[in-house]
Design an enzyme around this catalytic site. Structure first.
Site, PDB file in Angstrom:
ATOM      1  N   ASP A  67       0.828  -1.193   0.000  1.00 56.15           N
ATOM      2  CA  ASP A  67       0.000   0.000   0.000  1.00 56.15           C
ATOM      3  C   ASP A  67       0.867   1.249   0.000  1.00 56.15           C
ATOM      4  O   ASP A  67       2.098   1.169   0.122  1.00 56.15           O
ATOM      5  CB  ASP A  67      -0.955  -0.004   1.210  1.00 56.15           C
ATOM      6  N   ASN A 133      -7.849  -2.639  14.337  1.00 54.35           N
ATOM      7  CA  ASN A 133      -9.248  -2.849  13.935  1.00 54.35           C
ATOM      8  C   ASN A 133      -9.393  -4.037  12.979  1.00 54.35           C
ATOM      9  O   ASN A 133     -10.435  -4.221  12.366  1.00 54.35           O
ATOM     10  CB  ASN A 133      -9.816  -1.581  13.276  1.00 54.35           C
ATOM     11  N   HIS A 135      -7.641  -4.604  10.214  1.00 54.86           N
ATOM     12  CA  HIS A 135      -7.335  -4.396   8.789  1.00 54.86           C
ATOM     13  C   HIS A 135      -6.069  -5.154   8.386  1.00 54.86           C
ATOM     14  O   HIS A 135      -5.196  -5.417   9.217  1.00 54.86           O
ATOM     15  CB  HIS A 135      -7.260  -2.898   8.429  1.00 54.86           C
ATOM     16  N   GLU A 140      -9.794  -1.751   5.255  1.00 57.35           N
ATOM     17  CA  GLU A 140     -10.488  -1.439   6.497  1.00 57.35           C
ATOM     18  C   GLU A 140     -11.757  -2.291   6.612  1.00 57.35           C
ATOM     19  O   GLU A 140     -12.218  -2.882   5.616  1.00 57.35           O
ATOM     20  CB  GLU A 140     -10.852   0.050   6.510  1.00 57.35           C
TER      21      GLU A 140
END
Ligand code: PGA
Length: 238
Positions: A67, A133, A135, A140
């Site tokens: 990314d 979280n 990811h 996400e």
């Protein structure tokens, strides 16, 4: 999904660095999916040392970063390109043609990253961290499991966590471009590393939450060749 709990984070880095040397020696044209971030910084240092000590030939490997931030100069010290140059590309003298990031002329073209990866023969190994979280890369919660490389709006929890890498903190980007979940699942082998108490819940959910897009990491349970390495703290709830 095979999970291994290691006594210390350093043991994970050393073990994976040795694995990397072995994998490159077995396949000198290996395609690697590579992360940035705090989890893997010491791994890169250890890997560079091991690769140099063993005179491993890295001149034909190819790297594909997971990314990058959107709307950020690659020259920025906190860019993922700058991170990779500091920690891996420069120390190993990799040619620019060996390294890849998802840049295209139009936002509609990011899926071409998947085509480039496929045309190169696919990812042999992809290294992943995990977000608090759940990811993986910057996928996400709510990201479709069939997603290819795409642009994302980062969640407030991810933006908050990423602030520690920016000075001033307000410079933290709120958007990114990331390999999709299907890009990740298409890799032949997936390695995920989690270190520290802040990741304990995420590791628990990855293994125990029902497989669902609300917890992106659960997609990895659909892949037949996943190895997870956790230190005692990150594995404390499993
Ligand atoms: P970290 O990031 O290695 O900096 O904890 C991991 C991630 O968010 O995927």
């Amino acid at each position: 999904m095979k999970i291994k709990q290691c006594e210390s984070p350093q043991n994970i880095d050393k073990f994976l660095a040795d694995q990397l040397v072995e994998s490159i020696n077995e396949n000198p044209t290996i395609n690697l999916g590579l992360p940035t971030g705090g989890t893997y910084t010491p791994f890169y240092q250890t890997s560079v040392d091991r690769l140099k000590q063993t005179n491993t030939d890295t001149s034909s490997i190819k790297t594909f970063n997971l990314d990058r931030y959107y709307n950020q100069s690659i020259k920025d010290h906190s860019s993922f390109e700058a991170f990779m140059h500091r920690h891996f590309f420069e120390p190993l003298s990799l040619e620019k043609s060996q390294t890849h990031f998802p840049y295209f002329n139009s936002d509609d073209d990011y899926g071409l990253y998947d085509t480039i990866i496929d045309d190169a023969g696919g990812l042999d190994i992809i290294l992943l961290g995990i977000g608090v979280n759940g990811h993986i890369a910057f996928n996400e919660p709510g990201t479709p499991f069939n997603s290819k490389t795409h642009k994302v709006a980062l969640t407030s929890s991810t933006i908050e966590t990423n602030k520690s890498f920016f000075n001033p903190k307000e410079d933290v980007p709120t958007e990114a471009v990331t390999m999709g979940i299907s890009t990740i699942l298409n890799a032949k082998k997936v390695i995920l590393v989690a270190k520290g108490f802040s990741k304990a819940n995420a590791v628990y959910d990855m293994m125990n939450h029902r497989i669902h897009e609300s917890v992106p990491s659960t997609a990895l349970r659909l892949h037949e060749n996943v190895e997870v390495y956790v230190d005692e703290a990150a594995g404390s709830l499993i």
